[in-house]
Design a protein around this motif. Sequence first.
Motif: not given
Length: 272
Positions: A104-114
């Motif tokens: 079980i590895v919880k994952k999440v979306a990430y936006v690579a922009c500032s």
Amino acid sequence: MGILAVSATVQGILYAIMIVGGVGLIIGIVLGIAGKFLAVQVDEKEAAIREVLPGNNCGGCGYPGCDGLAAAIAKGESDPGACPVGGAEVAKKIAEIVGVEANIVKKVAYVACSGDCDKAKDKYVYHGNMSCKDAVNIPGGGAKACSYGCLGLGSCVKVCEFDAIHIENGKAVVDREKCKACGKCVEACPKNLISIIPYDTKYMVKCSSKDKGRDVMQACSAGCIGCGLCAKNCPHEAIDFEFNLAKIMQDKCQNCGTCVEKCPKKVIEEIK
């Protein structure tokens, strides 16, 4: 004569009923036998797994819906924790069904922009369809001066079934607690800015520009300029550069935070 005629009629009706009934019985027997020979064998384990899966059919697991994932898990081709929507609770139940431990590895979306409206410059005002996929096809790849930056038109928002991503100040922002890591936003982003990362990832480079430093600064005040200070000061050699862009090698990162302190543009962020 009348009685004989009625008797003959009744007999005819009875014969007809018997014939129809006999034919129906024969057909029923044939269908019953055929059903046994032609019946699709149902894997009880697969059926039990399918019952546990949430039924979103989002495809985030990499299979064509929950049926496909259930079949793969039952055959041992996929991990019990492969469903991003179900999370740890569903993974635990499936692990019990197949008799293994769930990874079980919880994952999440990430936006690579500032590059929000305060930091990124625009080349012009865009008046077309409110779709990133449409805007990216116009000259220059959109209104943003940075050709790698988030267009902020919400294609990712429209495909998210969990209300986990929104446009804030002109840039996509992920609600980490709502995100199920289904990956639909990843597919929807024409700039390839969104990725799925482990939830406990501590540091990320919040930029995707591959331009040289001077060009980056002209387009955005929060972009990676490729100065190399993060890599030079990392005590674990966990940062590399690819096309002028810093990249954290998560398998080497020890979460010391030195890169955050040394980055002059504050592009490397500590995820909280």
